[in-house]
Design a protein around this motif. Structure first.
Motif, short mmCIF file in Angstrom:
data_model
loop_
_atom_site.label_atom_id
_atom_site.label_comp_id
_atom_site.label_asym_id
_atom_site.label_seq_id
_atom_site.Cartn_x
_atom_site.Cartn_y
_atom_site.Cartn_z
N ILE A 174 94.41 66.13 -23.62
CA ILE A 174 95.34 67.61 -23.49
C ILE A 174 95.56 68.03 -24.75
O ILE A 174 95.82 67.47 -25.79
CB ILE A 174 96.79 66.79 -22.83
N CYS A 175 95.03 69.47 -24.75
CA CYS A 175 95.45 70.12 -25.72
C CYS A 175 94.94 69.63 -27.33
O CYS A 175 93.85 69.63 -27.63
CB CYS A 175 96.97 70.48 -26.02
N TYR A 176 96.09 69.30 -27.90
CA TYR A 176 95.78 68.65 -29.27
C TYR A 176 94.66 67.37 -29.39
O TYR A 176 94.07 67.28 -30.36
CB TYR A 176 96.97 68.18 -29.93
N PRO A 198 93.49 70.28 -20.52
CA PRO A 198 94.36 71.46 -20.24
C PRO A 198 95.00 71.83 -21.78
O PRO A 198 95.30 70.88 -22.25
CB PRO A 198 95.52 70.93 -19.37
N GLY A 199 95.24 73.08 -22.00
CA GLY A 199 95.86 73.10 -23.52
C GLY A 199 96.39 74.44 -23.67
O GLY A 199 96.10 75.54 -22.77
N ALA A 200 97.23 74.54 -24.60
CA ALA A 200 97.99 75.63 -25.00
C ALA A 200 97.84 76.03 -26.54
O ALA A 200 98.85 75.83 -27.20
CB ALA A 200 99.38 75.71 -24.23
N PHE A 201 96.64 76.39 -27.05
CA PHE A 201 96.56 76.69 -28.38
C PHE A 201 97.57 78.17 -28.68
O PHE A 201 97.48 78.93 -28.03
CB PHE A 201 95.14 76.88 -28.74
N ASN A 202 97.89 78.25 -30.00
CA ASN A 202 98.86 79.30 -30.13
C ASN A 202 97.97 80.25 -30.83
O ASN A 202 96.89 80.39 -30.63
CB ASN A 202 100.02 78.76 -31.14
N MET A 203 98.62 81.42 -31.33
CA MET A 203 98.21 82.70 -31.83
C MET A 203 97.52 82.30 -33.27
O MET A 203 97.10 83.45 -33.64
CB MET A 203 99.09 83.78 -31.80
N ILE A 228 91.86 74.55 -20.55
CA ILE A 228 92.28 75.61 -19.51
C ILE A 228 93.93 75.80 -20.20
O ILE A 228 94.77 75.06 -20.29
CB ILE A 228 92.64 74.96 -18.14
N SER A 229 93.93 77.11 -20.44
CA SER A 229 95.13 77.52 -21.10
C SER A 229 96.04 78.41 -20.01
O SER A 229 95.46 78.97 -19.20
CB SER A 229 94.65 78.64 -22.19
#
Length: 296
Positions: A174-176, A198-203, A228-229
């Protein structure tokens, strides 16, 4: 918007239609928009899962925190038990309705007074076949960028998790977790041909590292990689988007933009075998000098 892999892979898949191909399937990565209304988030994800199935997907994957906003202040409010919470029930129903393997992104899990960021996997019968808790917690402080500490509220998981889609062994992160090459290496040693994050890297880190890290994990371990963001929002924690499928050569075969979108690819996992035969790095590793081991 549809984004497909190369014509060569599409041609391979179409010629095999109607037969049981244990080494191939069509995958869909759902980059959905996420707001503060849990029920609306679940309804939107369900709608997009149905759409992916309509377009031939046999395996569908959702993003990190698809049922809630991403942020430490939200995790406790949106946390659920698994598998009897509303999000688990929605995922089970969608997998069974569409007769698909469903990688349920992540959502906050509550268990024994602890909170986890958890990915669940559901088979075409609607049964949960895997559950992975994010292992590496996102604690960073980038001057002029972002400060964020998941460990203020979340606990980290301690187990690698694999499952099978037909004959394909799949590993979860997951992400990190994507930043930690050792985890991917251990999954390769377990026989994985696909890693899903599944991940939500930032800007800040998204433009610099999102694509690069996926290509590195795929190339180093000669596997397919899904990341997948959520779609990019306008307030709070803003995700980079750009969900991506990378092949075992390290080539990006499908990539979303930043809005709500589904990307598709027809995958032939015999490609992993070809790469491993042509560049046999795992047979040539000097395990007498170094190694990567899992601690039980």
């Amino acid at each position: 918007m549809l984004c497909h892999a190369s014509k060569r892979i599409n041609k391979f898949f179409s010629t095999c239609a109607g037969t049981k191909m244990l080494q191939s399937f069509r995958a869909a990565l759902v980059q959905c928009s996420v707001g503060k209304d849990r029920q609306k988030n679940l309804q939107n994800a369900s709608r997009l899962i149905d759409e992916a199935k309509t377009n031939g997907a046999q395996v569908v994957a959702l993003p990190e925190c698809f049922n809630s906003p991403y942020g430490t202040k939200f995790f406790d409010e949106y946390a659920e038990s698994i598998p009897d919470g509303p999000t688990s029930k929605m995922l089970s129903a969608c997998a069974k309705k569409n007769s698909i393997f469903l990688i349920g992104g992540t959502f906050p899990e509550r268990d024994n007074n602890k909170l986890y960021n958890t990915c669940t996997v559901w088979n075409p019968a609607g049964d949960m076949i895997a559950k992975f808790r994010k292992m590496h917690l996102f604690d960073i402080d980038i001057p002029g960028g972002i400060t964020f500490k998941e460990s203020e509220i979340l606990s980290g998981g301690n187990e690698l998790v694999t499952f099978n889609i037909n004959e394909i062994t799949v590993g979860l992160g997951i992400c990190y977790d994507l930043r930690f090459e050792e985890l991917a290496k251990l999954y390769r040693k377990k026989g994985c041909k696909l890693l899903i994050y599944p991940g939500a890297f930032n800007m800040t880190t998204g433009p610099l590292h999102w694509e690069l890290l996926q290509r590195a994990r795929a190339l180093d371990n000669q596997v397919y990689v899904f990341a997948i963001s959520p779609a990019r929002g306008e307030k709070g924690y803003i995700a980079w988007g750009h969900s991506q499928i990378t092949d075992p050569w390290g080539k990006v075969v499908a990539q979303a933009k930043h809005g709500e979108e589904i990307i598709y690819s027809d995958l032939d996992f015999n490609e992993c075998d070809k790469v491993r035969q042509q560049i046999p790095i795992f047979h040539q590793r000097r395990s007498d000098v170094y190694d990567t081991v899992e601690k039980k």
